[in-house]
Structures are given as structure tokens and as C-alpha cells.
Design a protein around this motif. Structure first.
Motif, PDB file in Angstrom:
ATOM      1  N   GLY A 183      16.747 -66.521  93.289  1.00  0.00           N
ATOM      2  CA  GLY A 183      17.871 -65.592  93.185  1.00  0.00           C
ATOM      3  C   GLY A 183      17.699 -64.541  92.107  1.00  0.00           C
ATOM      4  O   GLY A 183      18.594 -63.726  91.880  1.00  0.00           O
ATOM      5  N   GLU A 184      16.548 -64.533  91.421  1.00  0.00           N
ATOM      6  CA  GLU A 184      16.379 -63.540  90.357  1.00  0.00           C
ATOM      7  C   GLU A 184      15.964 -62.201  90.960  1.00  0.00           C
ATOM      8  O   GLU A 184      15.106 -62.128  91.839  1.00  0.00           O
ATOM      9  N   SER A 185      16.592 -61.154  90.464  1.00  0.00           N
ATOM     10  CA  SER A 185      16.293 -59.809  90.957  1.00  0.00           C
ATOM     11  C   SER A 185      14.834 -59.476  90.704  1.00  0.00           C
ATOM     12  O   SER A 185      14.313 -59.696  89.611  1.00  0.00           O
ATOM     13  N   HIS A 186      14.159 -58.919  91.712  1.00  0.00           N
ATOM     14  CA  HIS A 186      12.777 -58.476  91.496  1.00  0.00           C
ATOM     15  C   HIS A 186      12.762 -57.309  90.524  1.00  0.00           C
ATOM     16  O   HIS A 186      11.829 -57.146  89.743  1.00  0.00           O
ATOM     17  N   GLU A 187      13.806 -56.505  90.597  1.00  0.00           N
ATOM     18  CA  GLU A 187      13.803 -55.244  89.866  1.00  0.00           C
ATOM     19  C   GLU A 187      14.256 -55.416  88.420  1.00  0.00           C
ATOM     20  O   GLU A 187      13.754 -54.737  87.528  1.00  0.00           O
ATOM     21  N   MET A 210      16.257 -62.812  99.937  1.00  0.00           N
ATOM     22  CA  MET A 210      15.250 -63.369  99.032  1.00  0.00           C
ATOM     23  C   MET A 210      13.885 -63.358  99.711  1.00  0.00           C
ATOM     24  O   MET A 210      13.764 -63.500 100.930  1.00  0.00           O
ATOM     25  N   GLY A 211      12.856 -63.157  98.905  1.00  0.00           N
ATOM     26  CA  GLY A 211      11.518 -63.134  99.452  1.00  0.00           C
ATOM     27  C   GLY A 211      10.508 -63.101  98.316  1.00  0.00           C
ATOM     28  O   GLY A 211      10.864 -62.894  97.151  1.00  0.00           O
ATOM     29  N   GLU A 212       9.252 -63.339  98.691  1.00  0.00           N
ATOM     30  CA  GLU A 212       8.214 -63.345  97.667  1.00  0.00           C
ATOM     31  C   GLU A 212       7.723 -61.938  97.366  1.00  0.00           C
ATOM     32  O   GLU A 212       7.237 -61.661  96.275  1.00  0.00           O
ATOM     33  N   ASP A 245      14.065 -63.142  94.305  1.00  0.00           N
ATOM     34  CA  ASP A 245      13.066 -64.165  94.624  1.00  0.00           C
ATOM     35  C   ASP A 245      13.781 -65.438  95.097  1.00  0.00           C
ATOM     36  O   ASP A 245      15.005 -65.450  95.241  1.00  0.00           O
ATOM     37  N   ILE A 246      13.026 -66.504  95.336  1.00  0.00           N
ATOM     38  CA  ILE A 246      13.666 -67.687  95.927  1.00  0.00           C
ATOM     39  C   ILE A 246      14.652 -68.356  94.964  1.00  0.00           C
ATOM     40  O   ILE A 246      15.474 -69.159  95.382  1.00  0.00           O
ATOM     41  N   SER A 278      18.664 -72.470  91.926  1.00  0.00           N
ATOM     42  CA  SER A 278      18.665 -71.394  90.924  1.00  0.00           C
ATOM     43  C   SER A 278      18.945 -71.950  89.530  1.00  0.00           C
ATOM     44  O   SER A 278      18.285 -71.588  88.556  1.00  0.00           O
ATOM     45  N   ALA A 279      19.950 -72.831  89.455  1.00  0.00           N
ATOM     46  CA  ALA A 279      20.339 -73.370  88.148  1.00  0.00           C
ATOM     47  C   ALA A 279      19.166 -74.123  87.519  1.00  0.00           C
ATOM     48  O   ALA A 279      18.869 -73.952  86.336  1.00  0.00           O
ATOM     49  N   ASP A 280      18.479 -74.950  88.314  1.00  0.00           N
ATOM     50  CA  ASP A 280      17.321 -75.683  87.788  1.00  0.00           C
ATOM     51  C   ASP A 280      16.289 -74.716  87.235  1.00  0.00           C
ATOM     52  O   ASP A 280      15.722 -74.933  86.165  1.00  0.00           O
ATOM     53  N   HIS A 281      16.053 -73.663  87.980  1.00  0.00           N
ATOM     54  CA  HIS A 281      15.040 -72.691  87.578  1.00  0.00           C
ATOM     55  C   HIS A 281      15.445 -71.979  86.284  1.00  0.00           C
ATOM     56  O   HIS A 281      14.638 -71.810  85.367  1.00  0.00           O
TER      57      HIS A 281
END
Ligand SMILES: Cc1cc2nc3c(=O)[nH]c(=O)nc-3n(C[C@H](O)[C@H](O)[C@H](O)COP(=O)(O)OP(=O)(O)OC[C@H]3O[C@@H](n4cnc5c(N)ncnc54)[C@H](O)[C@@H]3O)c2cc1C
Ligand code: SF4
Lengths: 192, 565
Positions: free
Chosen positions: B522-526, B509-511, B519-520, B557-560
Motif C-alpha cells: 500500500g505504499e505510494s510508489h511516488e 497496487m503493483g510491482e 506497492d503490495i 500493510s501494518a506488518d510491513h
């Protein structure tokens, strides 16, 4: 070599008489008897192996079949006898010789009696199964009458231990040994 | 007509269970796919069976059905994991991917439940500040975490209180408690359950460590010491690590989050259902669903615009690669694992190592993380040191004998029958560092029975791993001597295996979308709508076990996800 006959079919699920005799002789050098304490013979490790080989896949069966053939071919060449017929000292020498080559592992078809890779794999397999047969739950055919567990002071299949039993120095041989069958029986009784 | 689901969670282990619970509680209807079976009550009740669970590894994915290959470097040809393959059968069930089926790795884990320290999130900066900017080797891909301890603290708290962790706090809001971990970063409150009763040999370990000037305290454990929520108090049966729990004392997602999700009525579980492709729209930038094989090998496709992949760090990266979701080439990079240092000790009195869970034990944390003392041996980051006084059955014990001793014959028999009841272990785990050299990709040759490519691991132990193993071996030897051990030895180091079951980093994970996979949250950037969660997100591995941190990330992740829907 004694041929498989009707009697052996009753006795062994999978192994032939020669295979059983040879494997049993190896197991008895891993966990020997004769010191008044149970070894592989008393715990019926060979029963465990027979059942396991019957249940498992072809690669394992082939390793037993080819391993026994290769071991007996090797001892015939060295001493003119089958492995099981050798003195204990000779058996140990043969096993040491095999173990010295245990870096080579092979599961391929035998390359003749001097196939050290095959023999090393075979011995490693028998070792593995001897340990399992000594200390398995008796429902698997080995650890006859929980003798293997008694030998090392393992109380077997327990629901749990209390604080007193968990003190340093506690003698676990005072805890009655239980098997999975005992646990099943307890639950059946509780259901009644 | 293709089936549609509001949300799909693939994998109901530690992290997937948490996300399924949170989504279903918010009213979202979740379809969960898990490639493993639903384990029956009977299996749990009668799990006191070392042949079934240790020798035959009946809970873990087998190489015959779930092939994974390994090679030490790019020059070598990868083979099926050599430490677990072969006719001797599955004599290394603990060095394959974790148990499968609803519950995942938390079915048979040990339950060492750790928060990372504040410093773990800044490993790179701290190492460079202390040892110089050239301390890490040139192939290093180490980065600091994009979040800090304070971001995760509320989520660590949720793991402890919602799922159940026992232990003694050492630092509540900065107020030290000498009975707890003196090195932990500040927490808002303590644990919901007191520590477990310790196994017999732990007393000796603890006393010896205190005499040596360390500050031992009790291992925080995902094992209930008293009844708590859906958990029952531990019975100390000792068939724990590698086994199912017959009283539901071990915190497993099967009885915590998955059960809670089922109770909402919004969760449907499809077991024996193996995801093999993540489906996307024509642009490739949006998730559209998941394709899976049922137990008979029939292909099914379910559509959804919200997919959470929680199949463990290894399978997560395999699924991404097999689905072609790897535009920036980062998937599978940065493979990390622990190099375990197992030592065994023989004690003068009976230790009865077959009692109690693995985690009913004390820990020394003085040498962990950036707390590792200045040294000339090149050790840059430390490790926990754990007493392992319990959870050892005879078959497993026979696989760890003093080196040089003949493993058969009268001498072996005498030794084993005399000493099995006097054994205990001391353990440490060195986190490997991320490097260009260590990664996962798809094996070009080996496929599973459905024709899907196996994951290939390229990994070897680094100079740092070896240096740290040597360093900690000496520490453990000194503790064993102080304990009055009559024998002490170490398992061969470095380990022959390259799966410790603490694999992380493979979908970092990263910005920055250029050098990370998710991302932080857990969502795929792509690929939007696709969340890939678990230890694969970790930028670095800690000296601590990883699960509580990946559970905390799952709550994050769930909160997001819930904020967005
Ligand atoms: C023996 C052992 C002991 C351990 N002890 C500890 C410990 O003491 N402390 C600690 O912190 N950690 C421990 N761990 C590690 C811990 O188990 C993992 O960190 C944790 O379970 C990882 O969580 P996860 O959600 O990423 O994946 P998992 O919990 O492994 O769950 C993955 C799930 O995905 C499913 N799945 C996989 N592939 C597919 C697919 N293609 N399609 C559908 N479903 C799929 C699996 O069946 C499984 O249910 C231990 C592991 C093992 C094996
Ligand atoms: S030791 Fe405790 S937590 Fe572990 S399996 Fe037994 S009862 Fe369950």
C-alpha cells in the motif's frame, strides 16, 4: 381558494390549508381508504409531510408549493375544479397523466400549469413521502397508532426476534408492535 | 508552531481501524482524522428507524456536503449522482459512499465476509487461458494480482479470528466439509463462531438449490452468532444492513480495532476533521503531513513522516489527485464496481423478511469466479448467488415493486399489505472489469463547500456486465420457480446507479511503478512514507464482496510498516 387564517396556523406547521388539502388528496389516492383498512388518511400521512417539509430544505418546500399550484391550475383548466374537489376517478386520471410524463424530472421554476416536469417531480415526491408517512415510526407524525405497520404485519421497532418467531409461516401479527417510544420506555423502566 | 504526530491515519473505517490498532499496539502514537462524527450510544440503541437511516440516509455522506459526480462516457457532462440527487431526498442511501465517522463503512455494512478464491488473484490469466487471448475487449486494463491467495491466507485468518467472523469452513487444509463452502481455497483452520441462525425463507431457498444440483452453504458473516471478544451474539432485529447495531454483534471497526487502539492509550481521534491535502517535501517524494478542515472549516496542518490514507477507494483517489500525487497518471484509473442483480420473490407462506441480518442466509457458489460454466452468452467470470431472506423493512420494500404494477391506488395497497410479509430476495453481483474507459478524476466544475473539487466518475456498464446480468437472471428465475414462488421479478438491469459500495481499483497496487499507484503493502510508489490502503488497491474485483480482502491487506500493510519503523 381558502386563505390561510389563524386556525390553520395552529393545525399545520408549514403547509397552508390549500396545500394540505391538495397534498392530502393525492396521498389518499396513493394509499386509499374505504376498504375498512387504514390508508394515508387514517395514518395521518399529511401530518408527516407537514413536519417533514417544515424541517427540510428550501428546494423541497418549493417543490410542494409550486407543485400544488401547478396541480390545481391543471385541474382548473381541465375540469374547472381544484384537485381535491374532483371525483376519485378524475383524480386518478390526472395522476396517471402526470405519471405518464414522469420521465421528465425538473426542480426548476414552474413553466406554467402544463409544466409536466414539475408535476412529475411533485408526484414522485408525494409518493415517496406517502410511503414514509405510512411506515415511519409514529414519532415522525405519520403511521398514526402504528396503523401502517398493522396493515402490513410489520412489528415495528424490536430489539430482536427468537427462533420460534423466525420459523417459516410464523404469523407476525401475533407479535405486539413496538415503537421507538416503547423501547425508550422499556429502558427507562429498566433503569429505575 | 505546526503540530507533529508520530503517525497519522486518515479514515477509521474497515482498513484504517486495523492499521491504527496494529501501530498503537506496537507503541506508536497515532493521530486519526475522520471526517464523520463519533456516533453516540443513544444512536446505536435506538436505531430501529427506517426514516432516519434509509429514507434520510443519516449515516452516509450527503451530496450537498460531499459532492460526487458521474457521467457514462467522456462525451457527456457529469452531474451530481443522478440516482441520489434531487428533491425526493436521499432515497438511495445505499448507493452513495459508505457511512462515515469512526467505524466507516463497517458501521452500516451488511457483513458478508468473504475470502477471495485462489483463482481471483489470476483472473486475467484464467480468462485468457480458457476463452482465448482476445476474450477481453481492447480497452481492457486487466492484470493478475502481484500476490496470491497463499500470501493472504494468514491475514484472512487474522480477520476471522481477531475481528470475528461466523461461518462453516468447507476446506481446512484440503479436507472437504460438505456443510461448508465446497469451492473455497484451503484454509488453515475454521471460523471462530458457528453460522448464524437463518431467516425463515432460507430453508426453501436451500432446499430448492439442492434439488437443482447446487451445493448451498451458509454465508460467512461478520456478525457474531455467539459472544466473541468484543462482539455480542446477534439478536436478529433485522435493522441491520444500512443501520447501526444496538448490541455490537456486527463486526465494526468502531468496536473491534478502533476500540482496541483506544485502549492502548496511543490513539487520538479527531472526528469531523476532513483531510484535504497530503503534504510533501520539496522533492515531492516524501510525505510530510496532512492538512485538514475542522468542523468550522478552519485549516489545520499536522506534520508526520508516516501517513496512512484509508478513506475508501473513491476519496483515497480524490485526495491523491487533489494533492497532485499522480506523476504516472495512474491514480483514479481502473475504477471497478459490482453490477447488482436484485430479484424479488413472493412466497406462498409468511417469510417475515424484516427479521434477521442480511447475511443469515445461504449462498450458492457453484457459478462464481472461474466456476462459471462454459456458455454461449459471453460470460467470462461468475458471481455468488445469495439468498436474502431478511433485513427488509416496509419503506425499502415499497421501493422494489413488480415492474408494470401501478405503484399507487387500491391495487397497490392490496398487493403490498398481502405480500410484504411473503417477500424474499435473491442477489448476485457481477464484477466489472477494469478498462481504459472507466475511471475517476477531479470534476472541473463541481466543488464542495470548502472549495475542494468533487470526484468525477466516468463509468458505464459493459457488454460483459449486461451478458452476465442476463445469465444470472435466468439462474435466479429457475431457483425461484423451484422454490414455488408465486411471483418473481428483477430490479431494472443494468442498475441505474454506478456506486454499489463495492468500488475498487482506483489506486491499483503493483510491482511496476510505471503502471500502478502503490506497492503490495500500500505504499505510494511516488511518495515515500505515504500508504494508501483499501479496495482501491485491488487489481481486479471478485464476484465476492470486497471487505474481508481489504481488511486482510490492511494487516499486511501494518506488518510491513512495523518492520520498517
Ligand atoms: C450499505 C453497505 C453495505 C455493505 N455491505 C458489505 C458487505 O456485506 N460485505 C462487504 O464485504 N462489504 C460491504 N460493504 C462495503 C464496505 O463497507 C467497504 O468495503 C469498506 O467499509 C471499505 O473500507 P475502507 O477502509 O476502504 O473505507 P471505509 O470503511 O468506508 O472508511 C473510510 C473512512 O474514511 C473517512 N473519511 C473519508 N474521507 C475522509 C477525509 N477526507 N478525511 C478524513 N476522513 C475521511 C470516513 O468517515 C470513514 O470513516 C457495504 C457498504 C455499504 C455502504
Ligand atoms: S440483525 Fe443482529 S447484527 Fe444486525 S443489527 Fe440486529 S442484532 Fe445487530
Amino acid at each position: 381558494m381558502p386563505a390561510a387564517n389563524e386556525a390553520t396556523k395552529v393545525r399545520w406547521v408549514f403547509l397552508t390549508e390549500t396545500e394540505a388539502e391538495t397534498v392530502d388528496a393525492v396521498c389518499a389516492r396513493i394509499f386509499p381508504s374505504g376498504d375498512g383498512k387504514p390508508g394515508a388518511r387514517e395514518t395521518k400521512v399529511i401530518n408527516y409531510i407537514d413536519r417533514t417539509v417544515a424541517d427540510e430544505d428550501e428546494a423541497l418546500r418549493r417543490c410542494y408549493r409550486d407543485g400544488v399550484t401547478a396541480l390545481n391550475a391543471l385541474t382548473s383548466e381541465l375540469y374547472g375544479q381544484r384537485f381535491a374537489e374532483l371525483s376519485d376517478e378524475r383524480k386518478d386520471q390526472v395522476l396517471e397523466r402526470i405519471e405518464a410524463n414522469s420521465a421528465v424530472e425538473s426542480t426548476g421554476a414552474p413553466q406554467g400549469p402544463e409544466d409536466e416536469g414539475l408535476l412529475a417531480t411533485f408526484f414522485a415526491l408525494v409518493w415517496e413521502h406517502t410511503i414514509q408517512g405510512m411506515f415511519c415510526d409514529p414519532q415522525y407524525g405519520g403511521n398514526h397508532e402504528a396503523l401502517g405497520w398493522q396493515l402490513v404485519g410489520f412489528p415495528g421497532a424490536q430489539w430482536g426476534y427468537n427462533a420460534e418467531q423466525m420459523r417459516p409461516g410464523f404469523d407476525s401479527k401475533t407479535i405486539p408492535i413496538k415503537t421507538l417510544e416503547d423501547l425508550r420506555r422499556e429502558l427507562r423502566r429498566a433503569d429505575d | 508552531m505546526t503540530e507533529t504526530a508520530e503517525a497519522i491515519v486518515v479514515g477509521l473505517g474497515a482498513s484504517g481501524g486495523i492499521i491504527a490498532e496494529q501501530l498503537t499496539k506496537a507503541g506508536i502514537r497515532v493521530l486519526a482524522l475522520d471526517k464523520g462524527p463519533v456516533h453516540t450510544t443513544e444512536e446505536f440503541t435506538f436505531k430501529q428507524d427506517e426514516v432516519k437511516y434509509y429514507s434520510r440516509g443519516s449515516l452516509v455522506p450527503q451530496l450537498a456536503t460531499d459532492p460526487v459526480t458521474w457521467r457514462p462516457d467522456e462525451k457527456s457532462t457529469a452531474r451530481l449522482l443522478p440516482w441520489a440527487a434531487g428533491v425526493r431526498g436521499n432515497s438511495e442511501p445505499l448507493h452513495l459512499p459508505p457511512s462515515i465517522g469512526p467505524g466507516g463503512g463497517t458501521l452500516h455494512w451488511g457483513g458478508a465476509s468473504w475470502r477471495h478464491r485462489d483463482s481471483d488473484f489470476r483472473m486475467k490469466s484464467l480468462i485468457e487461458e480458457r476463452f482465448g487471448s482476445d476474450a477481453l475487449d481492447e480497452d481492457s486494463t486487466m492484470v493478475d494480482w502481484p500476490i496470491g491467495y497463499e500470501d493472504l491466507e494468514p491475514y484472512y485468518d487474522r480477520v476471522e479470528w481477531e475481528l470475528g467472523v461466523s461461518g462453516r469452513a468447507g476446506n481446512i487444509k484440503g479436507a472437504p466439509d460438505p456443510e461448508g463452502n465446497p469451492y473455497e481455497s484451503p484454509r488453515e483452520r475454521g471460523f471462530p463462531m458457528p453460522p448464524l441462525r437463518t431467516a425463515a425463507a432460507d430453508d426453501r431457498f436451500k432446499a430448492a438449490c439442492q434439488r437443482l444440483g447446487y451445493r448451498p452453504f451458509q454465508q460467512p458473516a461478520a456478525v457474531a452468532s455467539t459472544d466473541y471478544k468484543s462482539l455480542k451474539g446477534c439478536e436478529y432485529c433485522g435493522f441491520c444492513h444500512g443501520f447501526l447495531c444496538h448490541v455490537n454483534a456486527k463486526q465494526s471497526s468502531r468496536i473491534t480495532s478502533v476500540e482496541a487502539a483506544l485502549q492502548t492509550g496511543n490513539l487520538e481521534i479527531r472526528s469531523n476533521s476532513r483531510a484535504f491535502r497530503l503534504d510533501r517535501d520539496a522533492s515531492g517524494r516524501r510525505i510530510t503531513g496532512v492538512s485538514y478542515f475542522d468542523a468550522e472549516g478552519n485549516v489545520h496542518q499536522v506534520r508526520s513522516n508516516l501517513v496512512v490514507v484509508a478513506c475508501y477507494a473513491l476519496e483515497n483517489s480524490r485526495l491523491l489527485l487533489a494533492s497532485g500525487i499522480n506523476a504516472n497518471g495512474q491514480v483514479g484509473r481502473n475504477f471497478m464496481t459490482h453490477s447488482f442483480g436484485w430479484c424479488s420473490v413472493v412466497l406462498p407462506e409468511f417469510s417475515n423478511p424484516f427479521m434477521a441480518p442480511l447475511v443469515a442466509a445461504s449462498v450458492v457458489d457453484d457459478l462464481n469466479c472461474d466456476g462459471v460454466p462454459d456458455n454461449n452468452e459471453g460470460v467470462l467470470w461468475g458471481s455468488v448467488l445469495t439468498s436474502i431472506p431478511g433485513d427488509l423493512q416496509p419503506i425499502e420494500a415499497a421501493h422494489n415493486l413488480p415492474p408494470g404494477m401501478r405503484r399507487w391506488g387500491q391495487g397497490f395497497k392490496d398487493w403490498f399489505s398481502e405480500n410484504y410479509r411473503r417477500l424474499m430476495g435473491i442477489h448476485n453481483q457481477v464484477p466489472s472489469f477494469p478498462s481504459k474507459k472507466y475511471y475517476c478524476d477531479l470534476d472541473p466544475v463541481v466543488k464542495d463547500k470548502f472549495g475542494q473539487p468533487a470526484l468525477r466518475i466516468t463509468h458505464d456498464w459493459s457488454e460483459h456486465d449486461l451478458a452476465a446480468l442476463r445469465y444470472f437472471e435466468k439462474v435466479k428465475r429457475a431457483i425461484a420457480e423451484e422454490m414455488g414462488a408465486t411471483q418473481f421479478w428483477s430490479e431494472p438491469t443494468p442498475p441505474a446507479y454506478h456506486l454499489s459500495t463495492h468500488e475498487v481499483g482506483t489506486h491499483r497496487m503493483g510491482e511496476n511503478p510505471a503502471d500502478s499507484v502503490v506497492d503490495i503493502f500500500g505504499e505510494s510508489h511516488e511518495c515515500k512514507g505515504l500508504y494508501v490502503v483499501g479496495g482501491g488497491q485491488f487489481p481486479t474485483l471478485s464476484g465476492y464482496n470486497p471487505t474481508q480482502t481489504l481488511q486482510a491487506l490492511a494487516y499486511l500493510s501494518a506488518d510491513h510498516i512495523l518492520e520498517k519503523v
